[in-house]
Design a protein around this motif. Sequence first.
Motif, PDB file in Angstrom:
ATOM      1  N   TYR A  51       0.832  -1.109   0.160  1.00  0.00           N
ATOM      2  CA  TYR A  51      -0.010   0.018   0.014  1.00  0.00           C
ATOM      3  C   TYR A  51       0.844   1.242  -0.012  1.00  0.00           C
ATOM      4  CZ  TYR A  51      -4.299  -2.191   0.776  1.00  0.00           C
ATOM      5  OH  TYR A  51      -5.777  -3.086   0.803  1.00  0.00           O
ATOM      6  N   GLY A  52       2.157   1.203  -0.700  1.00  0.00           N
ATOM      7  CA  GLY A  52       2.855   2.472  -0.388  1.00  0.00           C
ATOM      8  C   GLY A  52       3.426   2.844   0.802  1.00  0.00           C
ATOM      9  N   ARG A  55       8.641   1.773  -0.900  1.00  0.00           N
ATOM     10  CA  ARG A  55       8.509   1.851  -2.255  1.00  0.00           C
ATOM     11  C   ARG A  55      10.079   1.817  -3.050  1.00  0.00           C
ATOM     12  NH1 ARG A  55      10.068   7.918  -3.551  1.00  0.00           N
ATOM     13  NH2 ARG A  55      10.748   8.552  -1.362  1.00  0.00           N
ATOM     14  N   LYS A 128      -1.370   9.056  -7.670  1.00  0.00           N
ATOM     15  CA  LYS A 128      -0.301   9.926  -7.426  1.00  0.00           C
ATOM     16  C   LYS A 128      -0.141   9.825  -5.723  1.00  0.00           C
ATOM     17  CE  LYS A 128      -0.052  15.053  -6.772  1.00  0.00           C
ATOM     18  NZ  LYS A 128      -0.763  16.222  -6.974  1.00  0.00           N
ATOM     19  N   LYS A 129       1.094  10.067  -5.561  1.00  0.00           N
ATOM     20  CA  LYS A 129       1.422  10.006  -4.008  1.00  0.00           C
ATOM     21  C   LYS A 129       2.430  10.997  -3.845  1.00  0.00           C
ATOM     22  CE  LYS A 129       2.249   7.453  -0.024  1.00  0.00           C
ATOM     23  NZ  LYS A 129       2.288   6.187   0.702  1.00  0.00           N
ATOM     24  N   TYR A 130       2.305  12.095  -3.033  1.00  0.00           N
ATOM     25  CA  TYR A 130       3.063  13.258  -2.966  1.00  0.00           C
ATOM     26  C   TYR A 130       3.473  13.583  -4.413  1.00  0.00           C
ATOM     27  CZ  TYR A 130       3.379  10.965   1.552  1.00  0.00           C
ATOM     28  OH  TYR A 130       2.984  10.624   2.709  1.00  0.00           O
ATOM     29  N   MET A 134       2.458   6.295  -8.158  1.00  0.00           N
ATOM     30  CA  MET A 134       3.010   4.860  -7.225  1.00  0.00           C
ATOM     31  C   MET A 134       1.921   3.913  -7.988  1.00  0.00           C
ATOM     32  SD  MET A 134       4.430   3.331  -4.828  1.00  0.00           S
ATOM     33  CE  MET A 134       4.643   4.300  -3.313  1.00  0.00           C
ATOM     34  N   THR A 136       0.973   0.175  -7.065  1.00  0.00           N
ATOM     35  CA  THR A 136       0.694  -0.662  -5.962  1.00  0.00           C
ATOM     36  C   THR A 136       0.077  -1.855  -6.145  1.00  0.00           C
ATOM     37  OG1 THR A 136       0.917   1.446  -4.673  1.00  0.00           O
ATOM     38  CG2 THR A 136       0.181  -0.417  -3.368  1.00  0.00           C
TER      39      THR A 136
END
Length: 149
Positions: A51-52, A55, A128-130, A134, A136
């Motif tokens: 789940y991130g 990474r 999008k993550k930050y 990502m 996943t």
Amino acid sequence: MPTSRSLLEIKAIPTRKTPVWVYQGKSIKQLIEELDTFENQNREVFISTDYGESRKPAGLVRKKGGYYLLSSREGDMETKQGNSEWSTHATSIRQLINELQSLEGQDLEVRICVDGDDHGKPISLVGKKYTYCMLTSCSDFYDQKLNSG
């Protein structure tokens, strides 16, 4: 005397069944379509199987039997020569799309491979993550959370 439940109450009872999206995976064509929706195609792409929470930078795609593996680059973070800035050396969305478009069998599944897992995991989520993109897989992590709960 037994109590009867309404249909809404029955549907609201939590089940321990894994949602389909966890194991469904994505074909090359589906992954390209999702990646193409990102406004900033220069975002770096990372892969994760938890789940991130952790990474790895996305690396190269290679064929493995009836599917493709997108593996992580060796060395999660490396120091740039001459200063203390950190660089991930991750592939950008545009670079990954270009590589995926050149592959044969666009309907074949593409899986992510972290830490040398040669079977790979299905891509459950693309988002999008930050400041990065990502990819996943939630399959193993979801099973672990379910079994510990």
